[in-house]
Design a protein around this motif. Structure first.
Motif, PDB file in Angstrom:
ATOM      1  N   ILE A  15      -8.569  12.149   3.790  1.00 18.17           N
ATOM      2  CA  ILE A  15      -7.767  13.105   3.627  1.00 18.17           C
ATOM      3  C   ILE A  15      -6.524  12.848   4.334  1.00 18.17           C
ATOM      4  N   ASP A  16      -5.277  13.342   3.652  1.00 18.69           N
ATOM      5  CA  ASP A  16      -4.075  13.114   4.351  1.00 18.69           C
ATOM      6  C   ASP A  16      -3.780  13.512   5.245  1.00 18.69           C
ATOM      7  N   ILE A  54      -6.451   5.109   8.046  1.00 20.19           N
ATOM      8  CA  ILE A  54      -5.684   3.966   7.161  1.00 20.19           C
ATOM      9  C   ILE A  54      -4.410   4.364   7.267  1.00 20.19           C
ATOM     10  N   GLU A  55      -3.408   3.542   7.570  1.00 15.88           N
ATOM     11  CA  GLU A  55      -1.994   3.565   7.427  1.00 15.88           C
ATOM     12  C   GLU A  55      -1.506   3.650   6.050  1.00 15.88           C
ATOM     13  N   SER A  56      -0.521   4.539   5.615  1.00 21.09           N
ATOM     14  CA  SER A  56      -0.049   4.973   4.366  1.00 21.09           C
ATOM     15  C   SER A  56       1.180   5.347   4.439  1.00 21.09           C
ATOM     16  N   THR A  57       1.671   5.691   3.339  1.00 19.43           N
ATOM     17  CA  THR A  57       3.114   6.302   3.377  1.00 19.43           C
ATOM     18  C   THR A  57       3.049   7.428   2.204  1.00 19.43           C
ATOM     19  N   TYR A  58       4.059   8.279   2.113  1.00 24.30           N
ATOM     20  CA  TYR A  58       4.386   9.049   1.108  1.00 24.30           C
ATOM     21  C   TYR A  58       5.802   9.416   0.925  1.00 24.30           C
ATOM     22  N   PRO A  67       5.918   7.710   6.882  1.00 25.04           N
ATOM     23  CA  PRO A  67       4.554   7.344   7.330  1.00 25.04           C
ATOM     24  C   PRO A  67       3.546   8.517   7.465  1.00 25.04           C
ATOM     25  N   ASN A  68       2.508   8.219   6.921  1.00 23.58           N
ATOM     26  CA  ASN A  68       1.332   9.046   7.445  1.00 23.58           C
ATOM     27  C   ASN A  68      -0.077   8.346   7.359  1.00 23.58           C
TER      28      ASN A  68
END
Length: 85
Positions: A15-16, A54-58, A67-68
């Motif tokens: 989930i974000d 888990i590092e992510s982006t949007y 970053p998210n």
């Protein structure tokens, strides 16, 4: 928030972090700060970070990459336990 957006990535339900922040009543930037702190705890314990976050982006409305994290079930439980002490 009416319905959560859950992603199944290689058998992990994610989930974000923006949705998690909304669920726990925090601003997203505050949750990001907390998760980065938790990364330190997990790293010291030699626990796999990707089991939790888990590092992510949007892309923002302004088309900026921000970053998210994608948060696993274990990560959600970790956040909830840290909030309740």
């Amino acid at each position: 928030m009416n319905e959560l957006t859950v992603i199944n990535q290689n058998g992990k339900l994610l989930i974000d972090s923006r949705e998690v922040a909304e669920m726990v009543g925090k601003e997203h930037k505050e949750l990001l700060r907390d998760i980065r702190t938790y990364e330190g705890y997990l790293g010291e314990s030699k626990i796999a970070l990707t089991d939790f976050f888990i590092e992510s982006t949007y892309l923002s409305i302004q088309n900026k990459e921000l970053p998210n994290y994608q948060v696993t079930k274990k990560g959600c439980e970790f956040i909830a336990h840290k909030l309740t002490g």
